[in-house]
Design an enzyme around this catalytic site. Structure first.
Site, PDB file in Angstrom:
ATOM      1  CB  CYS A  42      -9.172 -28.529  10.712  1.00  0.00           C
ATOM      2  SG  CYS A  42      -9.873 -26.912  11.143  1.00  0.00           S
ATOM      3  CB  CYS A  82      -6.134 -25.868   7.547  1.00  0.00           C
ATOM      4  SG  CYS A  82      -6.548 -25.779   9.293  1.00  0.00           S
ATOM      5  CG  ASP A 102      -0.294   0.155   2.502  1.00  0.00           C
ATOM      6  OD1 ASP A 102       0.910   0.440   2.512  1.00  0.00           O
ATOM      7  OD2 ASP A 102      -0.958  -0.008   3.529  1.00  0.00           O
ATOM      8  CG  HIS A 141      -8.606 -22.573  11.011  1.00  0.00           C
ATOM      9  ND1 HIS A 141      -9.117 -23.662  10.336  1.00  0.00           N
ATOM     10  CD2 HIS A 141      -9.661 -21.743  11.248  1.00  0.00           C
ATOM     11  CE1 HIS A 141     -10.416 -23.505  10.182  1.00  0.00           C
ATOM     12  NE2 HIS A 141     -10.774 -22.349  10.725  1.00  0.00           N
ATOM     13  CB  CYS A 177     -11.207 -26.752   7.771  1.00  0.00           C
ATOM     14  SG  CYS A 177      -9.686 -25.831   7.467  1.00  0.00           S
ATOM     15  CG  ASP A 196      -5.840  -5.398   1.966  1.00  0.00           C
ATOM     16  OD1 ASP A 196      -6.490  -4.657   1.206  1.00  0.00           O
ATOM     17  OD2 ASP A 196      -5.506  -5.059   3.121  1.00  0.00           O
TER      18      ASP A 196
END
Lengths: 382, 382
Positions: free
Chosen positions: A308, A305, A91, A334, A303, A265
């Site tokens: 999890c 990930c 930014d 996560h 999930c 974002d």
């Protein structure tokens, strides 16, 4: 134009695309994890990549103050410095200089302010912001704009937007074209459709590699945000990516993609993760809540990930109660993967021409709320 | 005996061995990272394993207070709870109950104390300590002992050691034999060789799967610590592993291995890493020091860890100055790998029959001190 953007599929005004940078390609719609001070908090860069993220965001304001843009450049640029070899968007510092610094003074030239880190005095102009982003080696450089206060009356919003447009012209003049690097303009205009249109047309006349929508997600509400996107998108070139800055919650992102946004974002997945809030397909949970202390189930059974896969809610609850670093680390991982999975779902739905059905499914799942609590096996019989 | 221990090679009194547990084998000499509250602070378990660690240590005292041993058991035991499928050793709580809890009262039965977490009252006995370690599913259970104050006059040290021996007998009676699980006795006796000998012989008569040396690294100095090891080792059975508790710095470990020790644990690599201290072959450095701000070199050019592969000192310095979580995370990972690399070097040196030469090399490298600073490319010309 120096950043190539491919449109691969379309569903309504929603687009499935790919942005090609000198450090790799970004599949859109894309979510960019926020790496404010040259680190996505609590994550090794390899772990950020493993969530599915292809591009991250860095903050000009933070990095100019510490360690300094020239320091980052002397250590090889931001990619090497932070060990993120993929694409980086920075930014411009315009938003943070207004929200974080002290004793700001704005005039046509730029902003003078004192650092929130050490009180030192700094002057940031469109030209210096571009120079800093060059020193950082950002693949996507953002135009330096004035952050319009919210709420703002129309004349104030117009005056602020006009200054941002003049600054955007100076940014374009200061930007050095290189293959695989590009500059995005930022549409302003607060909650006024006519100002949003004027800003979009102004920027389009100048011509940028991409177009961001700024000044939203500041308290105007989701409905107004969607209206402002609808008031902007028709006036932006179709062959360029569009980036909604600082957004948002999952359903904000879904609705914005349905309205033609390609990039996002937000600090939400990372910041929430550090405080114990976890995203699930059925809404958010606070892992610090006592109901999770004895729960052997993962945050979200659907999930994929590693958190999890390997950890019970009861363990994550323990980490937060014991104030262990691993708690924020695991919940951040996560949450970031939850966001990236959502983006992959959006991309697949656009390709399949079923974005509206997918959006309805996401909203329906979230409306169901968390899974029912389990009884505590250690509870005294009543 | 239920824990099989193989001796693979010997160099002087130093041994290269392998301890077989129900959750895998541990090559010795071994260093155990400390995972106090069911987490090695700042590290994912996969990352702990990637440093070369094969066994970690958990703390009975911390886990009994939070989340509770029964809670850990109801969530599948410590291996599953914290996602560490490898071997785990738990201390008995004897040391922490004396150093951390409040309002302690010790009698022949055990220790009554108040939790440092919430002030709740607890009673810990040899039998309850063993029960807790069973609930945690520790592969190596430590006998519950009384932590002798330091310094202590000989009569006080003798009385304390005798109580620890009586408690060790009760621990042996309470311990449930299972294949791949074992109980270690702990030698006490402060800095008195005769007491160390008496304690060693007492424990050997009872018979344990392994023998720890406790009550050292409490301020007696390296020379006295080495003398106490030498006063103990000859009176322990050769076919069982020996564990020096709470030690230490790299040269402490090297000297202890030369004197016949097989296992170590210490918070030093993890705790130091969190405060910015990094271990190198040439001694420790404080990454917060300004000399590192512009340094593009890794912590240790001879280190093969991912931190030394991917990050400059200048970046690590930045992370600590900005108080970013990733700083402690990266330095912990580096320090743990530094320790594991040292252990691998010790094991190889014993196999090669050149332990004394290896020890001299480690000491010589450390004595050289850190690499020379580089000039700052951004410094103003003088």
């Amino acid at each position: 134009m120096t950043l190539r953007y491919e449109r691969l599929a379309q569903d309504g005004v929603a687009r499935r695309g790919r942005l090609h940078t000198a450090h790799g390609a970004v599949n859109t719609p894309a979510f960019m994890p926020v790496g404010t001070a040259a680190t996505v908090k609590g994550m090794w860069p390899e772990q950020v990549k493993a969530t599915g993220a292809e591009i991250i965001l860095g903050n000009t304001y933070h990095l100019m103050l510490r360690p300094g843009a020239e320091r980052v450049a002397s250590l090889g640029g931001l990619h090497k410095f932070m060990n993120w070899p993929g694409p980086i968007l920075t930014d411009s510092g315009g938003f943070q200089v207004m929200s974080l610094s002290e004793l700001r003074k704005i005039d046509e030239d730029g902003v003078t302010f004192r650092s929130h880190v050490d009180g030192s005095k700094h002057h940031l102009t469109p030209e210096r912001s571009i120079e800093i982003q060059h020193l950082l080696d950002a693949n996507v450089t953002m135009a330096f704009d004035e952050c319009t206060p919210f709420p703002a009356e129309a004349p104030v919003a117009a005056e602020s937007m006009h200054r941002s447009m003049r600054w955007a012209e100076r940014c374009k003049a200061a930007f050095k074209d290189r293959p695989g690097y590009g500059l995005f303009g930022i549409v302003q205009g607060s909650v006024y459709p006519e100002l949003r249109r004027e800003s979009s047309e102004w920027l389009t006349r100048i011509g940028y590699d991409g177009y961001a929508i700024g000044g939203l997600a500041v308290g105007e509400g989701q409905e107004m945000m969607f209206r402002m996107i609808e008031a902007t998108i028709p006036f932006l070139p179709e062959d360029r990516p569009r980036y909604l800055m600082g957004v948002g919650r999952p359903l904000d992102i879904v609705g914005a993609v349905q309205r033609g946004i390609d990039m996002f974002d937000c600090v939400m997945p990372t910041r929430s993760g550090r405080t114990g809030q976890a995203f699930t397909r059925r809404g958010t949970i606070n892992i610090r809540n006592a109901r999770h202390a004895h729960d052997p189930r993962p945050i979200d059974a659907d999930c994929s990930c590693p958190v999890c896969r390997d950890y019970a809610r009861g363990y994550l609850h323990h980490l937060f109660k014991a104030e262990e670093m691993l708690g924020p680390m695991l919940l951040t991982a996560h949450n970031l993967q939850h966001y990236q999975t959502l983006m992959a779902g959006l991309r697949g739905a656009i390709e399949a021409g079923r974005l509206d059905a997918f959006a309805a499914e996401v909203a329906e799942a979230e409306s169901r709320g968390d899974i029912d609590p389990l009884p505590d096996p250690l509870a005294a019989p009543t």
